[in-house]
Design an enzyme around this catalytic site. Structure first.
Site, PDB file in Angstrom:
ATOM      1  N   LEU A  12      35.546  42.158  45.550  1.00 53.26           N
ATOM      2  CA  LEU A  12      36.629  43.100  45.275  1.00 53.26           C
ATOM      3  C   LEU A  12      36.185  44.627  45.968  1.00 53.26           C
ATOM      4  CD1 LEU A  12      39.082  44.212  43.780  1.00 53.26           C
ATOM      5  CD2 LEU A  12      37.759  44.646  41.818  1.00 53.26           C
ATOM      6  N   TYR A 130      26.635  35.243  29.907  1.00 53.15           N
ATOM      7  CA  TYR A 130      27.301  35.985  31.144  1.00 53.15           C
ATOM      8  C   TYR A 130      28.552  36.399  30.145  1.00 53.15           C
ATOM      9  CZ  TYR A 130      31.112  37.504  34.554  1.00 53.15           C
ATOM     10  OH  TYR A 130      31.892  37.870  34.845  1.00 53.15           O
TER      11      TYR A 130
END
Length: 297
Positions: A12, A130
């Site tokens: 990103l 996570y």
């Protein structure tokens, strides 16, 4: 506008840098330049560069490894995000933070017509370390910086940069006689460039705040995604021959971390806030593969 991007080596961040508006001054850092788990270092760095907007594209993303490294995952995804929010508040900066569909676990929103895309307000129910660590980071932001932050949840991110599902599939399709791909986990692929463009639009709109969702449009299983990758790659000359791709149940491919069974994200609020409309994932995949071909992948 002075912008700080955290997560320098990620997919990103690379796309954010590639499509940064001309009127911005961008500082992009990774862990060697800024360890977000060090609260003092984060505050000192922010005081020095005084960003108007901080885009946090960094994360501990080793989903399966996180099951054995809970402390490390929470240090980055929860405490590190807390430090960024505190420092952003201190220097009067907005924080744009990238989160994940993993905060939803295996739950889905059920309507009279069946399964509906998940709204930003849908109850979070992570079933992995996570996911839990990313949700904790979201909660820190909402507590510390509720009116000067945007949390965007995304899913299945890929690009020409780094390691991702698309590039892995292309390599396997070129070297394996056949593949088995999970067919009962449902979501939507997201080209990192489209997400980057959405974030830059949000950066220029200080009135946008809260939690939003962004992915490409449409719905797919990982199996559908893999089939489309092979089909388009053959058309574009990235692959020379097709191999059999077989659908697998999640039970046939156990992993240390549980994955969301359904994580199609409702993008209505994100589209309304920016005026941008998500493009279908197959269209985005085709464009990304064109980029990859131009790079002689």
């Amino acid at each position: 506008m002075n912008i700080l991007i955290v997560g320098k080596t990620g997919q990103l961040a690379n796309e954010l840098l590639a499509c940064a508006p001309a009127n911005t001054t961008v500082t992009c850092v990774g862990r060697p330049e800024l360890d977000i788990t060090d609260a003092g270092a984060v505050l000192a760095f922010m005081q020095r560069i005084k960003p108007a907007v901080v885009i946090n594209a960094s994360a501990y993303t080793a989903v399966d490894q996180a099951e054995a490294e809970q402390a490390q995952a929470f240090a980055v995804n929860a405490q590190g995000v807390k430090h960024l929010a505190e420092a952003a508040k201190y220097v009067n900066a907005r924080l744009l933070h990238v989160s994940t569909d993993f905060v939803f676990g295996n739950t889905s929103a059920v309507t009279i017509d069946g399964i509906a895309p998940l709204l930003p307000s849908a109850p979070a129910n992570p079933v992995s370390v996570y996911g839990a660590s990313k949700l904790a980071g979201e909660q820190h932001i909402q507590t510390i910086l509720p009116h000067a932050s945007v949390i965007v949840r995304t899913a299945w991110v890929y690009s020409v940069h780094g390691n991702n599902f698309v590039k892995t599939m292309l390599n396997l399709m070129a070297t394996k006689p056949s593949l088995g791909i999970i067919a009962d986990q449902i979501g939507t692929p997201t080209w990192a460039k489209g997400l980057a463009q959405w974030l830059w639009t949000v950066a220029a709109k200080p009135q946008v705040q809260g939690i939003h969702h962004w992915s490409d449009a449409g719905v797919a299983s990982w199996y559908d995604f893999a089939v489309a990758i092979q089909h388009l790659a053959l058309q574009k000359g990235l692959l020379t021959q097709a191999i059999p791709i077989n659908p697998l149940p999640t039970s046939g491919y156990p992993t240390p971390a549980k994955r969301p069974g359904y994580s199609v994200l409702d993008k209505t609020s994100a589209e309304q806030a920016t005026g941008l409309h998500a493009k279908h994932w197959q269209q985005q995949l085709s464009t990304m593969l064109d980029e990859l071909h131009a790079l002689n992948f």
